[in-house]
Write a protein that holds these residues in place. Structure first.
Motif, PDB file in Angstrom:
ATOM      1  N   VAL A   9     -27.399   1.903 -37.406  1.00  0.00           N
ATOM      2  CA  VAL A   9     -26.608   2.118 -36.195  1.00  0.00           C
ATOM      3  C   VAL A   9     -26.926   3.509 -35.652  1.00  0.00           C
ATOM      4  O   VAL A   9     -26.816   4.508 -36.379  1.00  0.00           O
ATOM      5  CB  VAL A   9     -25.099   2.002 -36.479  1.00  0.00           C
ATOM      6  CG1 VAL A   9     -24.298   2.299 -35.218  1.00  0.00           C
ATOM      7  CG2 VAL A   9     -24.769   0.605 -37.001  1.00  0.00           C
ATOM      8  N   CYS A  10     -27.337   3.551 -34.397  1.00  0.00           N
ATOM      9  CA  CYS A  10     -27.700   4.819 -33.755  1.00  0.00           C
ATOM     10  C   CYS A  10     -26.611   5.188 -32.750  1.00  0.00           C
ATOM     11  O   CYS A  10     -26.262   4.379 -31.893  1.00  0.00           O
ATOM     12  CB  CYS A  10     -29.056   4.694 -33.060  1.00  0.00           C
ATOM     13  SG  CYS A  10     -30.408   4.276 -34.198  1.00  0.00           S
ATOM     14  N   VAL A  11     -26.090   6.403 -32.881  1.00  0.00           N
ATOM     15  CA  VAL A  11     -24.965   6.844 -32.065  1.00  0.00           C
ATOM     16  C   VAL A  11     -25.417   8.003 -31.176  1.00  0.00           C
ATOM     17  O   VAL A  11     -25.829   9.055 -31.684  1.00  0.00           O
ATOM     18  CB  VAL A  11     -23.782   7.301 -32.940  1.00  0.00           C
ATOM     19  CG1 VAL A  11     -22.605   7.711 -32.069  1.00  0.00           C
ATOM     20  CG2 VAL A  11     -23.375   6.198 -33.919  1.00  0.00           C
ATOM     21  N   ARG A  53     -32.778  -4.407 -38.497  1.00  0.00           N
ATOM     22  CA  ARG A  53     -31.644  -4.703 -37.611  1.00  0.00           C
ATOM     23  C   ARG A  53     -31.066  -3.384 -37.115  1.00  0.00           C
ATOM     24  O   ARG A  53     -30.742  -2.501 -37.911  1.00  0.00           O
ATOM     25  CB  ARG A  53     -30.560  -5.468 -38.357  1.00  0.00           C
ATOM     26  CG  ARG A  53     -30.836  -6.938 -38.553  1.00  0.00           C
ATOM     27  CD  ARG A  53     -29.546  -7.669 -38.881  1.00  0.00           C
ATOM     28  NE  ARG A  53     -28.858  -7.122 -40.043  1.00  0.00           N
ATOM     29  CZ  ARG A  53     -27.543  -6.985 -40.149  1.00  0.00           C
ATOM     30  NH1 ARG A  53     -26.744  -7.326 -39.155  1.00  0.00           N
ATOM     31  NH2 ARG A  53     -27.000  -6.501 -41.260  1.00  0.00           N
ATOM     32  N   SER A  54     -30.929  -3.244 -35.805  1.00  0.00           N
ATOM     33  CA  SER A  54     -30.434  -1.982 -35.275  1.00  0.00           C
ATOM     34  C   SER A  54     -29.418  -2.232 -34.175  1.00  0.00           C
ATOM     35  O   SER A  54     -29.409  -3.281 -33.524  1.00  0.00           O
ATOM     36  CB  SER A  54     -31.583  -1.112 -34.760  1.00  0.00           C
ATOM     37  OG  SER A  54     -32.188  -1.686 -33.630  1.00  0.00           O
ATOM     38  N   ALA A  55     -28.565  -1.239 -33.979  1.00  0.00           N
ATOM     39  CA  ALA A  55     -27.506  -1.309 -32.972  1.00  0.00           C
ATOM     40  C   ALA A  55     -27.285   0.082 -32.407  1.00  0.00           C
ATOM     41  O   ALA A  55     -27.623   1.091 -33.039  1.00  0.00           O
ATOM     42  CB  ALA A  55     -26.217  -1.843 -33.584  1.00  0.00           C
ATOM     43  N   VAL A  56     -26.714   0.133 -31.211  1.00  0.00           N
ATOM     44  CA  VAL A  56     -26.398   1.397 -30.550  1.00  0.00           C
ATOM     45  C   VAL A  56     -24.898   1.469 -30.293  1.00  0.00           C
ATOM     46  O   VAL A  56     -24.281   0.480 -29.874  1.00  0.00           O
ATOM     47  CB  VAL A  56     -27.173   1.526 -29.218  1.00  0.00           C
ATOM     48  CG1 VAL A  56     -26.560   2.591 -28.328  1.00  0.00           C
ATOM     49  CG2 VAL A  56     -28.639   1.840 -29.486  1.00  0.00           C
ATOM     50  N   THR A 126     -14.400   6.082 -29.014  1.00  0.00           N
ATOM     51  CA  THR A 126     -15.571   5.214 -28.890  1.00  0.00           C
ATOM     52  C   THR A 126     -15.916   4.590 -30.240  1.00  0.00           C
ATOM     53  O   THR A 126     -16.222   3.399 -30.336  1.00  0.00           O
ATOM     54  CB  THR A 126     -16.780   6.013 -28.371  1.00  0.00           C
ATOM     55  OG1 THR A 126     -16.428   6.726 -27.188  1.00  0.00           O
ATOM     56  CG2 THR A 126     -17.958   5.087 -28.076  1.00  0.00           C
ATOM     57  N   LEU A 127     -15.862   5.406 -31.280  1.00  0.00           N
ATOM     58  CA  LEU A 127     -16.201   4.913 -32.624  1.00  0.00           C
ATOM     59  C   LEU A 127     -15.148   3.944 -33.153  1.00  0.00           C
ATOM     60  O   LEU A 127     -15.446   3.132 -34.038  1.00  0.00           O
ATOM     61  CB  LEU A 127     -16.335   6.088 -33.594  1.00  0.00           C
ATOM     62  CG  LEU A 127     -17.261   7.231 -33.204  1.00  0.00           C
ATOM     63  CD1 LEU A 127     -17.308   8.265 -34.316  1.00  0.00           C
ATOM     64  CD2 LEU A 127     -18.659   6.723 -32.874  1.00  0.00           C
ATOM     65  N   ALA A 128     -13.927   4.048 -32.620  1.00  0.00           N
ATOM     66  CA  ALA A 128     -12.816   3.228 -33.111  1.00  0.00           C
ATOM     67  C   ALA A 128     -12.672   1.899 -32.387  1.00  0.00           C
ATOM     68  O   ALA A 128     -11.824   1.088 -32.778  1.00  0.00           O
ATOM     69  CB  ALA A 128     -11.514   4.015 -33.001  1.00  0.00           C
ATOM     70  N   THR A 129     -13.469   1.641 -31.348  1.00  0.00           N
ATOM     71  CA  THR A 129     -13.393   0.335 -30.698  1.00  0.00           C
ATOM     72  C   THR A 129     -13.738  -0.743 -31.716  1.00  0.00           C
ATOM     73  O   THR A 129     -14.500  -0.497 -32.653  1.00  0.00           O
ATOM     74  CB  THR A 129     -14.350   0.251 -29.503  1.00  0.00           C
ATOM     75  OG1 THR A 129     -15.705   0.371 -29.971  1.00  0.00           O
ATOM     76  CG2 THR A 129     -14.045   1.319 -28.467  1.00  0.00           C
ATOM     77  N   THR A 144     -28.062   9.927 -35.815  1.00  0.00           N
ATOM     78  CA  THR A 144     -27.613  10.647 -34.627  1.00  0.00           C
ATOM     79  C   THR A 144     -28.442  11.920 -34.499  1.00  0.00           C
ATOM     80  O   THR A 144     -29.371  12.150 -35.278  1.00  0.00           O
ATOM     81  CB  THR A 144     -26.101  10.932 -34.709  1.00  0.00           C
ATOM     82  OG1 THR A 144     -25.650  11.505 -33.493  1.00  0.00           O
ATOM     83  CG2 THR A 144     -25.776  11.856 -35.867  1.00  0.00           C
ATOM     84  N   SER A 145     -28.127  12.747 -33.499  1.00  0.00           N
ATOM     85  CA  SER A 145     -28.965  13.918 -33.271  1.00  0.00           C
ATOM     86  C   SER A 145     -28.150  15.091 -32.765  1.00  0.00           C
ATOM     87  O   SER A 145     -26.961  14.973 -32.433  1.00  0.00           O
ATOM     88  CB  SER A 145     -30.078  13.598 -32.259  1.00  0.00           C
ATOM     89  OG  SER A 145     -29.611  13.732 -30.926  1.00  0.00           O
ATOM     90  N   GLY A 146     -28.811  16.239 -32.671  1.00  0.00           N
ATOM     91  CA  GLY A 146     -28.167  17.454 -32.194  1.00  0.00           C
ATOM     92  C   GLY A 146     -27.921  17.484 -30.708  1.00  0.00           C
ATOM     93  O   GLY A 146     -27.300  18.433 -30.205  1.00  0.00           O
TER      94      GLY A 146
END
Length: 306
Positions: A9-11, A53-56, A126-129, A144-146
């Motif tokens: 999962v990419c945030v 398998r990936s998600a955003v 957003t993370l809690a949806t 994730t990234s900086g």
């Protein structure tokens, strides 16, 4: 039967990129090609291309650009169910300005139009949806990234929540991605924030340039001494990479391919390495996979691989 393979999962922020048809000043270009961009989104697409398998988890505006971005994720086999639609804020975008270099490659300058964007509204909510929470609960890896914490106070709070998750049974991957313009006037805060994230991650990626800017040194061994906690640490430059797995150290050269443009290659490299880790490859095998996937981004003016 449900797919039980590892989920990544990419945030982070998704952007529309407008790429001119020719390498010339913007005022001389009449035609632009629309593309998807954003560090974490690029990584998600590259992971999917590697069979992971990936998600955003992100936010876009309720506009044509937002619909384009989510449509691209679905077209490229990335789960877009946790991309929130903001009814008020627009989707962010940037315009590339291309300049032909003497060696035949193309240099790119980015002009960003992201202030007040939907992605800047990322927050712990957003993370809690339900959609995001379900994906994060299943994830074997979160990347994730900086860039994310520099977008807004709420986006930083969202990333803080990712790193503070109690009892997380997943790897946490962090690409330093120092963007000086996003930390303008608060550079020391930015360095401190990104360093704290690096100490708490399981996998850390940084270029030598970013290592110098954030950690004060571009020497991979010195960076490892400063950031010993992550199992994996990778320090890269255009010529190759130095990778650490615990105390194991491996240096490798980049593959020799014609370089069109370098934007997005770091995201593809990170995705290739993470794909190797998720499928049980050794440090050497994961690093080789990272280089192979990065070459696909180097041969295009797109930010992501298709």
């Amino acid at each position: 039967m449900p797919d039980t393979s590892p989920l990544a999962v990419c945030v982070g922020e998704g952007l529309v990129s407008l790429v001119p048809a020719t390498a010339a000043p913007l005022e001389d270009n009449r035609t632009f090609h629309r593309s998807l961009a954003g560090a974490e989104w690029n990584a998600a697409i590259a992971l999917a291309s590697a069979g992971i398998r990936s998600a955003v988890v992100s936010r876009v505006g309720d506009d044509g650009f937002g619909r384009f971005l989510t449509g691209e994720l679905r077209r490229l086999d990335v789960d877009a169910t946790a991309v929130e639609i903001d009814p008020h804020a627009p989707t962010g975008l940037y315009v590339k300005e291309l300049t032909a270099a003497v060696d035949g490659s193309i240099d790119a300058t980015m002009h960003y139009y992201r202030a007040g964007s939907a992605a800047a509204g990322l927050s712990p909510d957003t993370l809690a949806t339900p959609a995001a929470a379900a994906l994060l609960a299943e994830a074997a890896l979160v990347h994730t990234s900086g860039i994310t914490p520099s977008l807004s106070a709420s986006a930083r709070a969202a990333q803080d929540a990712l790193f503070a998750a109690d009892g997380r049974d997943r790897m946490l991957s962090f690409d330093v991605n120092w963007r000086a313009v996003l930390w303008l006037g608060r550079e020391e805060e930015g360095r401190r924030v990104l360093t704290e994230y690096a100490h708490r991650a399981d996998v850390v990626f940084c270029t030598r340039h970013d290592a110098e800017a954030v950690f004060g040194t571009d020497d991979p061994d010195a960076v490892r001494a400063l950031v010993p906690e992550p199992r994996f640490l990778l320090v890269t430059d255009p010529l190759g990479a130095v990778a650490f797995d615990g105390t194991e150290r491996l240096q490798s050269d980049a593959l020799d391919v014609p370089v069109v443009e370098t934007i997005g290659a770091g995201d593809a490299f990170a995705a290739g390495f993470l794909a190797g880790v998720l499928t049980g490859l050794s440090l050497e095998g994961s690093l080789a996979r990272a280089h192979r996937i990065a070459t696909r981004a180097l041969t295009s003016t797109r930010d992501h691989i298709d």
